[in-house]
Design a protein around this motif. Structure first.
Motif, PDB file in Angstrom:
ATOM      1  N   TYR A   1       0.847  -1.187   0.000  1.00  0.00           N
ATOM      2  CA  TYR A   1       0.000   0.000   0.000  1.00  0.00           C
ATOM      3  C   TYR A   1       0.886   1.241   0.000  1.00  0.00           C
ATOM      4  O   TYR A   1       2.078   1.168   0.253  1.00  0.00           O
ATOM      5  CB  TYR A   1      -0.950  -0.036   1.202  1.00  0.00           C
ATOM      6  CG  TYR A   1      -1.891  -1.221   1.115  1.00  0.00           C
ATOM      7  CD1 TYR A   1      -2.896  -1.254   0.155  1.00  0.00           C
ATOM      8  CD2 TYR A   1      -1.741  -2.316   1.952  1.00  0.00           C
ATOM      9  CE1 TYR A   1      -3.731  -2.355   0.039  1.00  0.00           C
ATOM     10  CE2 TYR A   1      -2.582  -3.420   1.838  1.00  0.00           C
ATOM     11  CZ  TYR A   1      -3.570  -3.425   0.883  1.00  0.00           C
ATOM     12  OH  TYR A   1      -4.396  -4.518   0.752  1.00  0.00           O
ATOM     13  N   VAL A   2       0.282   2.385  -0.293  1.00  0.00           N
ATOM     14  CA  VAL A   2       1.030   3.642  -0.400  1.00  0.00           C
ATOM     15  C   VAL A   2       0.846   4.421   0.899  1.00  0.00           C
ATOM     16  O   VAL A   2      -0.284   4.714   1.306  1.00  0.00           O
ATOM     17  CB  VAL A   2       0.568   4.450  -1.627  1.00  0.00           C
ATOM     18  CG1 VAL A   2       1.305   5.780  -1.714  1.00  0.00           C
ATOM     19  CG2 VAL A   2       0.782   3.635  -2.901  1.00  0.00           C
ATOM     20  N   TRP A   3       1.965   4.740   1.529  1.00  0.00           N
ATOM     21  CA  TRP A   3       1.980   5.357   2.851  1.00  0.00           C
ATOM     22  C   TRP A   3       1.104   6.602   2.941  1.00  0.00           C
ATOM     23  O   TRP A   3       0.248   6.698   3.817  1.00  0.00           O
ATOM     24  CB  TRP A   3       3.432   5.686   3.230  1.00  0.00           C
ATOM     25  CG  TRP A   3       3.593   6.555   4.420  1.00  0.00           C
ATOM     26  CD1 TRP A   3       3.214   6.286   5.701  1.00  0.00           C
ATOM     27  CD2 TRP A   3       4.183   7.852   4.470  1.00  0.00           C
ATOM     28  NE1 TRP A   3       3.533   7.320   6.542  1.00  0.00           N
ATOM     29  CE2 TRP A   3       4.140   8.304   5.790  1.00  0.00           C
ATOM     30  CE3 TRP A   3       4.765   8.674   3.500  1.00  0.00           C
ATOM     31  CZ2 TRP A   3       4.632   9.538   6.182  1.00  0.00           C
ATOM     32  CZ3 TRP A   3       5.261   9.895   3.891  1.00  0.00           C
ATOM     33  CH2 TRP A   3       5.194  10.321   5.225  1.00  0.00           C
ATOM     34  N   ASP A   4       1.316   7.557   2.058  1.00  0.00           N
ATOM     35  CA  ASP A   4       0.619   8.846   2.184  1.00  0.00           C
ATOM     36  C   ASP A   4      -0.721   8.869   1.455  1.00  0.00           C
ATOM     37  O   ASP A   4      -1.339   9.926   1.322  1.00  0.00           O
ATOM     38  CB  ASP A   4       1.517   9.998   1.728  1.00  0.00           C
ATOM     39  CG  ASP A   4       2.212   9.746   0.403  1.00  0.00           C
ATOM     40  OD1 ASP A   4       2.007   8.671  -0.187  1.00  0.00           O
ATOM     41  OD2 ASP A   4       2.970  10.620  -0.039  1.00  0.00           O
TER      42      ASP A   4
ATOM     43  N   GLY B   1      -7.805   6.727   4.326  1.00  0.00           N
ATOM     44  CA  GLY B   1      -7.189   5.825   3.354  1.00  0.00           C
ATOM     45  C   GLY B   1      -7.786   4.432   3.448  1.00  0.00           C
ATOM     46  O   GLY B   1      -8.330   4.041   4.487  1.00  0.00           O
ATOM     47  N   ARG B   2      -7.635   3.665   2.395  1.00  0.00           N
ATOM     48  CA  ARG B   2      -8.318   2.376   2.326  1.00  0.00           C
ATOM     49  C   ARG B   2      -7.802   1.339   3.308  1.00  0.00           C
ATOM     50  O   ARG B   2      -8.482   0.350   3.572  1.00  0.00           O
ATOM     51  CB  ARG B   2      -8.306   1.822   0.916  1.00  0.00           C
ATOM     52  CG  ARG B   2      -6.946   1.449   0.374  1.00  0.00           C
ATOM     53  CD  ARG B   2      -7.060   1.018  -1.084  1.00  0.00           C
ATOM     54  NE  ARG B   2      -5.744   0.754  -1.615  1.00  0.00           N
ATOM     55  CZ  ARG B   2      -5.448  -0.250  -2.399  1.00  0.00           C
ATOM     56  NH1 ARG B   2      -6.393  -1.104  -2.751  1.00  0.00           N
ATOM     57  NH2 ARG B   2      -4.235  -0.417  -2.844  1.00  0.00           N
ATOM     58  N   LYS B   3      -6.615   1.521   3.899  1.00  0.00           N
ATOM     59  CA  LYS B   3      -6.089   0.563   4.873  1.00  0.00           C
ATOM     60  C   LYS B   3      -5.860   1.202   6.236  1.00  0.00           C
ATOM     61  O   LYS B   3      -5.216   0.626   7.107  1.00  0.00           O
ATOM     62  CB  LYS B   3      -4.779  -0.068   4.365  1.00  0.00           C
ATOM     63  CG  LYS B   3      -5.015  -1.038   3.233  1.00  0.00           C
ATOM     64  CD  LYS B   3      -5.884  -2.203   3.689  1.00  0.00           C
ATOM     65  CE  LYS B   3      -6.460  -2.983   2.545  1.00  0.00           C
ATOM     66  NZ  LYS B   3      -7.196  -4.168   2.988  1.00  0.00           N
TER      67      LYS B   3
ATOM     68  N   VAL C   1       9.016   0.638   3.454  1.00  0.00           N
ATOM     69  CA  VAL C   1       9.140   0.488   2.004  1.00  0.00           C
ATOM     70  C   VAL C   1       7.713   0.306   1.501  1.00  0.00           C
ATOM     71  O   VAL C   1       7.049  -0.661   1.865  1.00  0.00           O
ATOM     72  CB  VAL C   1      10.039  -0.707   1.627  1.00  0.00           C
ATOM     73  CG1 VAL C   1      10.156  -0.816   0.119  1.00  0.00           C
ATOM     74  CG2 VAL C   1      11.415  -0.570   2.274  1.00  0.00           C
ATOM     75  N   ASP C   2       7.232   1.255   0.693  1.00  0.00           N
ATOM     76  CA  ASP C   2       5.822   1.233   0.303  1.00  0.00           C
ATOM     77  C   ASP C   2       5.636   1.079  -1.194  1.00  0.00           C
ATOM     78  O   ASP C   2       6.562   1.256  -1.977  1.00  0.00           O
ATOM     79  CB  ASP C   2       5.098   2.473   0.821  1.00  0.00           C
ATOM     80  CG  ASP C   2       5.264   3.704  -0.056  1.00  0.00           C
ATOM     81  OD1 ASP C   2       6.278   3.811  -0.778  1.00  0.00           O
ATOM     82  OD2 ASP C   2       4.384   4.577  -0.009  1.00  0.00           O
ATOM     83  N   GLY C   3       4.410   0.739  -1.547  1.00  0.00           N
ATOM     84  CA  GLY C   3       4.003   0.630  -2.935  1.00  0.00           C
ATOM     85  C   GLY C   3       3.902  -0.800  -3.409  1.00  0.00           C
ATOM     86  O   GLY C   3       4.662  -1.662  -2.984  1.00  0.00           O
ATOM     87  N   PRO C   4       2.962  -1.055  -4.320  1.00  0.00           N
ATOM     88  CA  PRO C   4       2.809  -2.407  -4.848  1.00  0.00           C
ATOM     89  C   PRO C   4       3.992  -2.786  -5.723  1.00  0.00           C
ATOM     90  O   PRO C   4       4.652  -1.919  -6.308  1.00  0.00           O
ATOM     91  CB  PRO C   4       1.525  -2.311  -5.679  1.00  0.00           C
ATOM     92  CG  PRO C   4       1.459  -0.884  -6.099  1.00  0.00           C
ATOM     93  CD  PRO C   4       2.040  -0.099  -4.942  1.00  0.00           C
TER      94      PRO C   4
END
Length: 161
Positions: free
Chosen positions: A105-108, A115-117, A133-136
């Motif tokens: 998922y994306v931190w910001d 946010g969705r999570k 460490v973020d992002g798909p």
């Protein structure tokens, strides 16, 4: 919560020598994921108080720099409920050892209020995590030369600097 693996000595997932936990359960299901088996929320073994105690004992030696949290997906709602108090316990016992975590998922975007999570546990987790460490994982952006990430869209974020 379940987990797929505990690496007792890990030098690939963060700086220095680390102990790493690979939690189970992931709804991202990124094509090309290196750990597809952990998408299943029931994969591996149940995470118990004994599991926590084992990790805390493994972190005891002074040559262990910190703890890494991977998946699966640590920020799935079910996992956050278990991991937030565990990470707080780790920080209380080992305030000088760093905690790294990976998320698809994306931190910001995904881990902020609305946010969705974002859950009641998200901020508690993020307060304990030093490096996120973020992002798909995006297979088309895969780059084996990147340190600590698999695709070029992913970021290494120092959360408390």
């Amino acid at each position: 919560m379940y987990y797929g693996n505990i690496k007792k000595i890990d030098i690939a997932d963060g700086l220095g020598v680390r102990v790493s936990l690979f939690v189970s359960g992931c709804r991202n299901c990124c094509p090309g994921c290196f750990n597809e088996a952990t998408w299943d929320f029931k994969y591996g073994k149940e995470f118990t108080k004994e599991t926590e105690d084992e990790i805390i004992e493994l972190l005891k030696p002074s040559h262990i720099q910190g703890f890494s949290l991977l998946g699966g997906e640590p920020f799935e709602e079910e996992n956050q409920a278990v991991l937030a108090p565990f990470l707080e316990r780790l920080k209380e016992i080992y305030p000088n050892k760093d905690i790294w975590s990976w998320t698809g998922y994306v931190w910001d975007k995904d881990l902020v209020p609305g946010g969705r999570k974002y859950t009641e546990y998200t901020d508690r987790m993020l307060k304990c995590i030093d490096v996120l460490v973020d992002g798909p994982f995006i297979q088309e952006q895969k780059n084996l030369m990147l340190e600590f990430r698999g695709s070029e869209n992913q970021r290494i974020i120092q959360l408390h600097k």
